[in-house]
Write a protein that holds these residues in place. Structure first.
Motif, PDB file in Angstrom:
ATOM      1  N   THR A  46      67.568   8.938  73.904  1.00  0.00           N
ATOM      2  CA  THR A  46      66.903   9.688  72.900  1.00  0.00           C
ATOM      3  C   THR A  46      67.748  10.945  72.875  1.00  0.00           C
ATOM      4  OG1 THR A  46      65.071  10.613  74.085  1.00  0.00           O
ATOM      5  CG2 THR A  46      64.649   8.494  73.121  1.00  0.00           C
ATOM      6  N   LEU A  47      67.641  11.362  71.609  1.00  0.00           N
ATOM      7  CA  LEU A  47      68.563  12.914  71.324  1.00  0.00           C
ATOM      8  C   LEU A  47      67.363  13.693  70.551  1.00  0.00           C
ATOM      9  CD1 LEU A  47      71.029  14.157  72.139  1.00  0.00           C
ATOM     10  CD2 LEU A  47      71.934  13.672  69.648  1.00  0.00           C
ATOM     11  N   THR A  48      67.226  14.827  70.931  1.00  0.00           N
ATOM     12  CA  THR A  48      66.075  15.769  70.329  1.00  0.00           C
ATOM     13  C   THR A  48      66.519  16.904  69.985  1.00  0.00           C
ATOM     14  OG1 THR A  48      64.013  14.418  71.281  1.00  0.00           O
ATOM     15  CG2 THR A  48      63.778  16.471  70.055  1.00  0.00           C
ATOM     16  N   THR A  49      66.455  17.589  69.087  1.00  0.00           N
ATOM     17  CA  THR A  49      66.748  19.075  68.621  1.00  0.00           C
ATOM     18  C   THR A  49      65.808  19.913  68.953  1.00  0.00           C
ATOM     19  OG1 THR A  49      68.345  18.199  66.983  1.00  0.00           O
ATOM     20  CG2 THR A  49      67.638  20.639  67.051  1.00  0.00           C
ATOM     21  N   VAL A  50      66.028  20.741  70.126  1.00  0.00           N
ATOM     22  CA  VAL A  50      65.035  21.615  70.401  1.00  0.00           C
ATOM     23  C   VAL A  50      65.272  23.039  69.832  1.00  0.00           C
ATOM     24  CG1 VAL A  50      63.876  22.733  72.441  1.00  0.00           C
ATOM     25  CG2 VAL A  50      64.814  20.525  72.510  1.00  0.00           C
ATOM     26  N   THR A  51      64.304  23.658  69.179  1.00  0.00           N
ATOM     27  CA  THR A  51      64.414  24.934  68.707  1.00  0.00           C
ATOM     28  C   THR A  51      63.710  26.006  69.450  1.00  0.00           C
ATOM     29  OG1 THR A  51      62.626  24.504  66.866  1.00  0.00           O
ATOM     30  CG2 THR A  51      64.879  24.040  66.244  1.00  0.00           C
ATOM     31  N   GLY A  52      63.843  27.281  69.448  1.00  0.00           N
ATOM     32  CA  GLY A  52      63.050  28.115  69.964  1.00  0.00           C
ATOM     33  C   GLY A  52      63.636  29.648  69.723  1.00  0.00           C
ATOM     34  N   ARG A  53      63.543  30.638  70.865  1.00  0.00           N
ATOM     35  CA  ARG A  53      63.974  31.791  70.247  1.00  0.00           C
ATOM     36  C   ARG A  53      65.427  32.018  70.667  1.00  0.00           C
ATOM     37  NH1 ARG A  53      60.389  35.620  74.736  1.00  0.00           N
ATOM     38  NH2 ARG A  53      58.246  35.056  73.614  1.00  0.00           N
ATOM     39  N   ASP A  54      66.329  31.186  71.205  1.00  0.00           N
ATOM     40  CA  ASP A  54      67.733  30.893  71.481  1.00  0.00           C
ATOM     41  C   ASP A  54      68.180  29.913  70.407  1.00  0.00           C
ATOM     42  OD1 ASP A  54      67.614  32.913  73.536  1.00  0.00           O
ATOM     43  OD2 ASP A  54      67.398  31.254  74.959  1.00  0.00           O
ATOM     44  N   GLU A  55      69.457  29.769  70.351  1.00  0.00           N
ATOM     45  CA  GLU A  55      69.932  28.829  69.485  1.00  0.00           C
ATOM     46  C   GLU A  55      69.314  27.394  69.598  1.00  0.00           C
ATOM     47  OE1 GLU A  55      72.264  29.193  66.994  1.00  0.00           O
ATOM     48  OE2 GLU A  55      72.079  31.349  67.167  1.00  0.00           O
ATOM     49  N   PRO A  56      69.178  26.380  68.730  1.00  0.00           N
ATOM     50  CA  PRO A  56      68.755  25.241  68.742  1.00  0.00           C
ATOM     51  C   PRO A  56      69.781  24.521  69.767  1.00  0.00           C
ATOM     52  CG  PRO A  56      68.792  26.143  66.480  1.00  0.00           C
ATOM     53  CD  PRO A  56      69.393  27.067  67.316  1.00  0.00           C
ATOM     54  N   TYR A  57      69.406  23.528  70.331  1.00  0.00           N
ATOM     55  CA  TYR A  57      70.057  22.561  71.221  1.00  0.00           C
ATOM     56  C   TYR A  57      69.623  21.273  71.284  1.00  0.00           C
ATOM     57  CZ  TYR A  57      66.690  23.136  75.058  1.00  0.00           C
ATOM     58  OH  TYR A  57      65.572  23.129  75.782  1.00  0.00           O
ATOM     59  N   GLU A  58      70.505  20.257  71.680  1.00  0.00           N
ATOM     60  CA  GLU A  58      70.178  18.824  71.842  1.00  0.00           C
ATOM     61  C   GLU A  58      69.988  18.532  73.073  1.00  0.00           C
ATOM     62  OE1 GLU A  58      73.075  16.982  69.703  1.00  0.00           O
ATOM     63  OE2 GLU A  58      72.111  16.849  67.718  1.00  0.00           O
ATOM     64  N   ARG A  59      68.654  17.864  73.272  1.00  0.00           N
ATOM     65  CA  ARG A  59      68.214  17.396  74.569  1.00  0.00           C
ATOM     66  C   ARG A  59      68.264  15.912  74.462  1.00  0.00           C
ATOM     67  NH1 ARG A  59      62.850  19.608  75.859  1.00  0.00           N
ATOM     68  NH2 ARG A  59      61.934  18.134  74.551  1.00  0.00           N
ATOM     69  N   CYS A  60      68.925  15.440  75.555  1.00  0.00           N
ATOM     70  CA  CYS A  60      68.753  13.901  75.676  1.00  0.00           C
ATOM     71  C   CYS A  60      68.041  13.489  76.668  1.00  0.00           C
ATOM     72  CB  CYS A  60      70.509  13.550  75.948  1.00  0.00           C
ATOM     73  SG  CYS A  60      70.632  11.753  76.413  1.00  0.00           S
ATOM     74  N   GLU A  61      67.267  12.433  76.443  1.00  0.00           N
ATOM     75  CA  GLU A  61      66.475  11.903  77.777  1.00  0.00           C
ATOM     76  C   GLU A  61      66.300  10.580  77.472  1.00  0.00           C
ATOM     77  OE1 GLU A  61      62.576  14.825  78.118  1.00  0.00           O
ATOM     78  OE2 GLU A  61      62.952  14.200  75.828  1.00  0.00           O
ATOM     79  N   ARG A  62      65.404   9.715  78.598  1.00  0.00           N
ATOM     80  CA  ARG A  62      65.575   8.281  78.798  1.00  0.00           C
ATOM     81  C   ARG A  62      64.153   7.762  79.104  1.00  0.00           C
ATOM     82  NH1 ARG A  62      70.654   6.081  82.331  1.00  0.00           N
ATOM     83  NH2 ARG A  62      69.795   7.491  83.802  1.00  0.00           N
ATOM     84  N   TYR A  63      63.860   6.784  78.435  1.00  0.00           N
ATOM     85  CA  TYR A  63      62.558   6.063  78.773  1.00  0.00           C
ATOM     86  C   TYR A  63      62.677   4.874  79.100  1.00  0.00           C
ATOM     87  CZ  TYR A  63      61.142  10.251  76.111  1.00  0.00           C
ATOM     88  OH  TYR A  63      60.937  11.788  75.610  1.00  0.00           O
ATOM     89  N   VAL A  64      61.689   4.238  79.548  1.00  0.00           N
ATOM     90  CA  VAL A  64      61.778   2.723  79.915  1.00  0.00           C
ATOM     91  C   VAL A  64      60.455   1.940  78.893  1.00  0.00           C
ATOM     92  CG1 VAL A  64      61.141   0.770  81.527  1.00  0.00           C
ATOM     93  CG2 VAL A  64      62.587   3.026  82.137  1.00  0.00           C
TER      94      VAL A  64
END
Length: 349
Positions: A46-64
């Motif tokens: 998966t790829l999720t866009t994470v927003t917060g105080r800093d610049e948005p970034y994309e987080r890659c995660e894996r699931y079963v």
């Protein structure tokens, strides 16, 4: 999740993931995982866009994603509900995968579903097959033994299989008598079963001579994983030491003697470096799981004979319904080793 490629997933499963399990998360890939002999297992990236105080970034995660097939038992055990409940129950004390979502009764898709975070690590069976050095093998054994000790400390009330998410043991069942169980396995052997008449007689005789060991452990009821072997243990090397990252596949768990799990782990011990088995025994004796060898009863006097007898339940099932020829040959070799050791010195180190 977008509306584009479903990566081979059916519509109801895709919808369950998008709306209930992983809302707002974009799936970027789906691939089959090895090891799911009973149920289908898929790796989701998966790829999720994470927003917060800093610049948005994309987080890659894996699931079963596990799709549970019907158990086929007359008791209609809901193995998905049992597994999900156990993952929640033991997470504080036993290394397991982080449960994300579950649909144990298949309301969304018609098939029970379980989703958990992918755990990084090496399957223990693959690592042992590479014949690690003596120090590494011993350290792995200790880590696995201590993990089993922690599993055995999970409180249960009474004996028997778990049938649903309540994890209420169902009481004694008919398959706790060793010789009748072996006879049923032999009677229901699949057509073309490679077990010879001589080996069938040997299995029957061994069960008859060791059945008293099953009665000896009744009343010693604790949580039993019941498929506790190297293929279901993930390990990792962190900060210079081996540790257990996760124990997988809890669907067969029940309440009974922890020696079922001891016999399972040591069934093919002759194929591993000997230091692994020695370390495993030492780890099992750390009965509080924290390194204190307090002799809490996980390995009582005569535990080797007891655990081998309990493992005959599984061995009989494998020999009469083998998943493949290679596994059958390993199981037959284990049977012959049990026979050879039956009258050997009863020494429990």
């Amino acid at each position: 999740m977008g509306k584009g490629d479903r990566f081979g997933l059916d519509g109801p499963t895709w919808q369950w993931l998008a709306e209930e399990a992983l809302p707002g998360v974009g799936i970027t890939g789906v691939s089959p995982l090895k090891g799911g002999s009973t149920n289908e297992m898929l790796l989701l990236t998966t790829l999720t866009t994470v927003t917060g105080r800093d610049e948005p970034y994309e987080r890659c995660e894996r699931y079963v994603l596990r799709r549970h097939r019907p158990s086929g038992t007359r008791t209609r055990r809901n193995t998905c509900a049992v597994e999900a409940a156990l993952l929640r129950r033991v997470a504080a004390t036993v290394p397991v995968a982080d449960l994300v979502a579950t649909d144990p009764y298949g309301h969304a898709t018609g098939a029970p579903l379980l989703l958990y975070r992918h755990v990084e690590g090496v399957p223990l069976d693959a690592l042992l097959a590479r014949r690690p050095g003596a120090a590494d093998a011993a350290e792995l054994g200790v880590a696995v033994g201590e993990t089993l000790a922690r599993i055995s400390l999970v409180e249960v009330t009474g004996p028997g299989h778990f049938h649903d998410e309540t994890l209420t043991p169902a009481g004694r069942v008919s398959d706790t008598e060793l010789l009748p169980f072996v006879e049923r396995c032999l009677d229901s052997a699949r057509p073309g079963c490679p077990l010879t008449a001589a080996d069938a007689d040997a299995l029957r005789g061994l069960a008859a001579r060791t059945a008293h060991h099953v009665a000896a452990v009744r009343g010693h009821d604790r949580l039993v994983h019941h498929d506790f072997n190297p293929k279901n243990v993930l390990v990792s090397h962190e900060k210079g030491r081996w540790r257990v990252g996760a124990v997988l596949d809890w669907e067969q768990a029940f309440s009974g003697s922890p020696l079922y799990d001891v016999g399972n782990m040591l069934r093919f011990a002759h194929l591993y470096p000997p230091q692994f088995a020695d370390g495993f025994v030492a780890g099992c004796r750390n009965s509080d799981g924290n390194g204190d060898a307090d002799g809490d009863g996980l390995l009582p006097p005569g535990w080797r004979a007891l655990s081998r007898a309990l493992d005959l339940f599984t061995l009989a099932d494998i020999l009469t319904a083998p998943p493949d020829e290679a596994y059958f040959l390993r199981a037959r070799d284990a049977l012959h080793r049990h026979l050879a050791e039956e009258f050997g010195p009863a020494i429990d180190k």
